[in-house]
Design a protein around this motif. Structure first.
Motif, PDB file in Angstrom:
ATOM      1  N   ASN A 251      -5.771   5.516  -5.277  1.00 52.29           N
ATOM      2  CA  ASN A 251      -5.063   4.436  -5.024  1.00 52.29           C
ATOM      3  C   ASN A 251      -3.446   4.356  -5.262  1.00 52.29           C
ATOM      4  O   ASN A 251      -2.840   3.389  -4.428  1.00 52.29           O
ATOM      5  N   GLU A 252      -3.241   5.073  -6.312  1.00 48.13           N
ATOM      6  CA  GLU A 252      -1.712   5.063  -6.323  1.00 48.13           C
ATOM      7  C   GLU A 252      -1.114   5.900  -5.586  1.00 48.13           C
ATOM      8  O   GLU A 252       0.262   5.461  -5.181  1.00 48.13           O
ATOM      9  N   ILE A 253      -1.513   7.165  -4.862  1.00 48.44           N
ATOM     10  CA  ILE A 253      -0.762   7.601  -3.849  1.00 48.44           C
ATOM     11  C   ILE A 253      -0.855   6.736  -2.630  1.00 48.44           C
ATOM     12  O   ILE A 253       0.187   6.710  -1.886  1.00 48.44           O
ATOM     13  N   LEU A 254      -1.963   6.094  -2.318  1.00 46.47           N
ATOM     14  CA  LEU A 254      -1.682   5.210  -1.265  1.00 46.47           C
ATOM     15  C   LEU A 254      -0.616   4.140  -1.259  1.00 46.47           C
ATOM     16  O   LEU A 254       0.009   3.887  -0.392  1.00 46.47           O
ATOM     17  N   ARG A 255      -0.697   3.639  -2.252  1.00 47.12           N
ATOM     18  CA  ARG A 255       0.415   2.563  -2.875  1.00 47.12           C
ATOM     19  C   ARG A 255       1.832   2.997  -2.489  1.00 47.12           C
ATOM     20  O   ARG A 255       2.606   2.301  -2.284  1.00 47.12           O
ATOM     21  N   GLU A 256       2.112   4.223  -2.991  1.00 41.56           N
ATOM     22  CA  GLU A 256       3.393   4.779  -3.086  1.00 41.56           C
ATOM     23  C   GLU A 256       3.779   5.461  -1.866  1.00 41.56           C
ATOM     24  O   GLU A 256       4.991   5.469  -1.591  1.00 41.56           O
ATOM     25  N   THR A 257       2.922   5.965  -1.223  1.00 40.85           N
ATOM     26  CA  THR A 257       3.240   6.843  -0.065  1.00 40.85           C
ATOM     27  C   THR A 257       3.087   6.200   1.288  1.00 40.85           C
ATOM     28  O   THR A 257       3.700   6.729   2.150  1.00 40.85           O
ATOM     29  N   PHE A 258       2.135   5.487   1.595  1.00 37.95           N
ATOM     30  CA  PHE A 258       1.515   5.084   3.043  1.00 37.95           C
ATOM     31  C   PHE A 258       1.765   3.686   3.221  1.00 37.95           C
ATOM     32  O   PHE A 258       2.158   2.772   2.223  1.00 37.95           O
ATOM     33  N   THR A 259       2.052   3.314   4.483  1.00 36.22           N
ATOM     34  CA  THR A 259       2.144   1.811   4.842  1.00 36.22           C
ATOM     35  C   THR A 259       1.214   0.996   4.493  1.00 36.22           C
ATOM     36  O   THR A 259      -0.090   1.502   4.275  1.00 36.22           O
ATOM     37  N   GLU A 260       1.270  -0.187   4.695  1.00 35.39           N
ATOM     38  CA  GLU A 260       0.163  -1.241   4.587  1.00 35.39           C
ATOM     39  C   GLU A 260      -0.839  -1.122   5.583  1.00 35.39           C
ATOM     40  O   GLU A 260      -2.012  -1.177   5.430  1.00 35.39           O
ATOM     41  N   GLU A 261      -0.485  -0.772   6.602  1.00 35.36           N
ATOM     42  CA  GLU A 261      -1.096  -0.610   7.904  1.00 35.36           C
ATOM     43  C   GLU A 261      -1.969   0.728   7.600  1.00 35.36           C
ATOM     44  O   GLU A 261      -3.262   0.494   7.900  1.00 35.36           O
ATOM     45  N   GLU A 262      -1.688   1.672   7.097  1.00 35.80           N
ATOM     46  CA  GLU A 262      -2.228   2.940   6.908  1.00 35.80           C
ATOM     47  C   GLU A 262      -3.154   2.600   5.806  1.00 35.80           C
ATOM     48  O   GLU A 262      -4.231   3.242   6.053  1.00 35.80           O
ATOM     49  N   ARG A 263      -2.892   1.971   4.681  1.00 32.18           N
ATOM     50  CA  ARG A 263      -3.629   1.838   3.702  1.00 32.18           C
ATOM     51  C   ARG A 263      -4.965   1.204   4.009  1.00 32.18           C
ATOM     52  O   ARG A 263      -6.224   1.208   3.619  1.00 32.18           O
ATOM     53  N   LYS A 264      -4.838   0.089   5.073  1.00 30.42           N
ATOM     54  CA  LYS A 264      -6.004  -0.806   5.664  1.00 30.42           C
ATOM     55  C   LYS A 264      -6.899   0.257   6.151  1.00 30.42           C
ATOM     56  O   LYS A 264      -8.138  -0.309   6.427  1.00 30.42           O
TER      57      LYS A 264
END
Length: 344
Positions: A251-264
């Motif tokens: 979850n930290e990698i997703l928050r730091e590295t990816f856009t909100e659209e990608e995280r969804k």
């Protein structure tokens, strides 16, 4: 009186035996001193004592032996002082630890992540400083394994690693889950159920003995990448169907590295692939690491009891995950459990 006799007798001597000679050399040299057997006067205080030059040789020889013994004692003392100084310098040297990039647990920028902070604080409680080096995981492991660096964090214990390293008491818990795309859930109850999926793994990672055995046997189809971030990109691109990673790290990698659209587009399954403890491991190739392990474990217990560990975790993550039920080490391999509890 002997000190003054020695000082005055030296004025009558023509030949001195070198201080670094052996007792046998000194005896031989004393035979070669030829002085006339005439009378001379050596004054001590206000009295006058008459001795021959032959007698003065014997006095001076005794004085020389006394002086030699004193010099040698002084040399031994100086060497001991230098050696003790060197040992003191060794204790002031930092403990050199390799890390991989694994935010929020391990981060290259100071203060280097929550697990690095815990390790530093435990050593500090024992009066020791730390130095961290950040490398790709495989190199991080190899540098510690060879003893080029003292050790590495944060690793779970398994029998293969135990051959090369001492493992500390648990530093931090790890919970490995499967991340997947939201539009393609992973339906599984056993590892055998995962045989229908393309599973990504990260180089150098350990996902628990059952998972690793399933990979080794060929039951699971896996593709290895050099980092969790690359595996997330492969997951978004549809090149893999799922990959295991610590739930906090993922979850930290997703928050730091990816856009909100990608995280969804990504989520994780709540079933655990592996639950275990992360440890400091110290190379068996480095002399003194067995004793260093005991110091670290003592420091770790010190900051655990004082509440400093919980404070570090809370300020780093915003919450405190459940800690290992030490000393049971419920999720640790039996051979590891014995070695960790015995410090061997």
């Amino acid at each position: 009186m002997q000190g003054n006799f020695c000082a005055r007798a030296r004025s009558t001597m023509w030949t001195l035996t070198p201080l670094w000679s052996t007792p046998g050399d000194r005896a031989e040299n004393s035979k070669r001193v030829q002085l006339p057997n005439t009378r001379s006067r050596i004054h001590y205080g206000h009295s006058k004592t008459a001795i021959s030059r032959g007698d003065s040789v014997m006095i001076l020889k005794r004085c020389s032996d006394t002086l030699i013994s004193g010099v040698r004692i002084l040399q031994i003392f100086m060497l001991a002082t230098i050696a003790s100084g060197a040992l003191a310098a060794d204790t002031s040297e930092p403990v050199r630890i390799t890390n991989g990039d694994w935010p929020p647990y391990l981060v290259a920028e100071p203060p280097h992540g929550v697990i690095s902070r815990i390790v530093s604080s435990a050593f500090k409680a024992e009066g020791l400083s730390t130095e961290f080096g950040f490398f790709p995981w495989s190199r991080s492991f190899a540098l510690a394994q060879k003893g080029t660096w003292d050790g590495s964090i944060a690793w779970s214990c398994n029998p293969n690693r135990l051959k090369d390293f001492y493992f500390s008491m648990p530093v931090f818990p790890a919970t490995i889950v499967l991340f997947h795309r939201t539009n393609k859930p992973v339906d599984w109850d056993t590892l055998e159920d995962l045989s229908q999926y393309r599973i990504g793994t990260s180089q150098g990672y350990f996902y628990g003995n059952p998972f690793m055995e399933a990979v080794k046997s060929g039951m699971l189809k896996t593709e290895t990448a050099t980092s969790d971030t690359i595996n997330f990109r492969k997951l978004l691109a549809g090149r893999i169907d799922a990959f295991p990673v610590d739930v906090v790290v993922g979850n930290e990698i997703l928050r730091e590295t990816f856009t909100e659209e990608e995280r969804k587009r990504l989520t994780f399954d709540v079933k655990e692939v592996f639950v275990g403890d992360l440890h400091l491991m110290l190379s068996r190739q480095v002399p003194g690491n067995a004793a260093l392990l005991k110091k670290f474990n003592h420091g770790l217990e010190t900051i655990r009891r004082s509440g400093e560990m919980a404070h570090i975790i809370r300020t780093s993550l915003g919450f405190v995950p459940p800690q290992s039920s030490h000393p049971e080490l419920a999720y640790t391999d039996a051979s590891c459990r014995e070695a960790i509890l015995n410090g061997t």
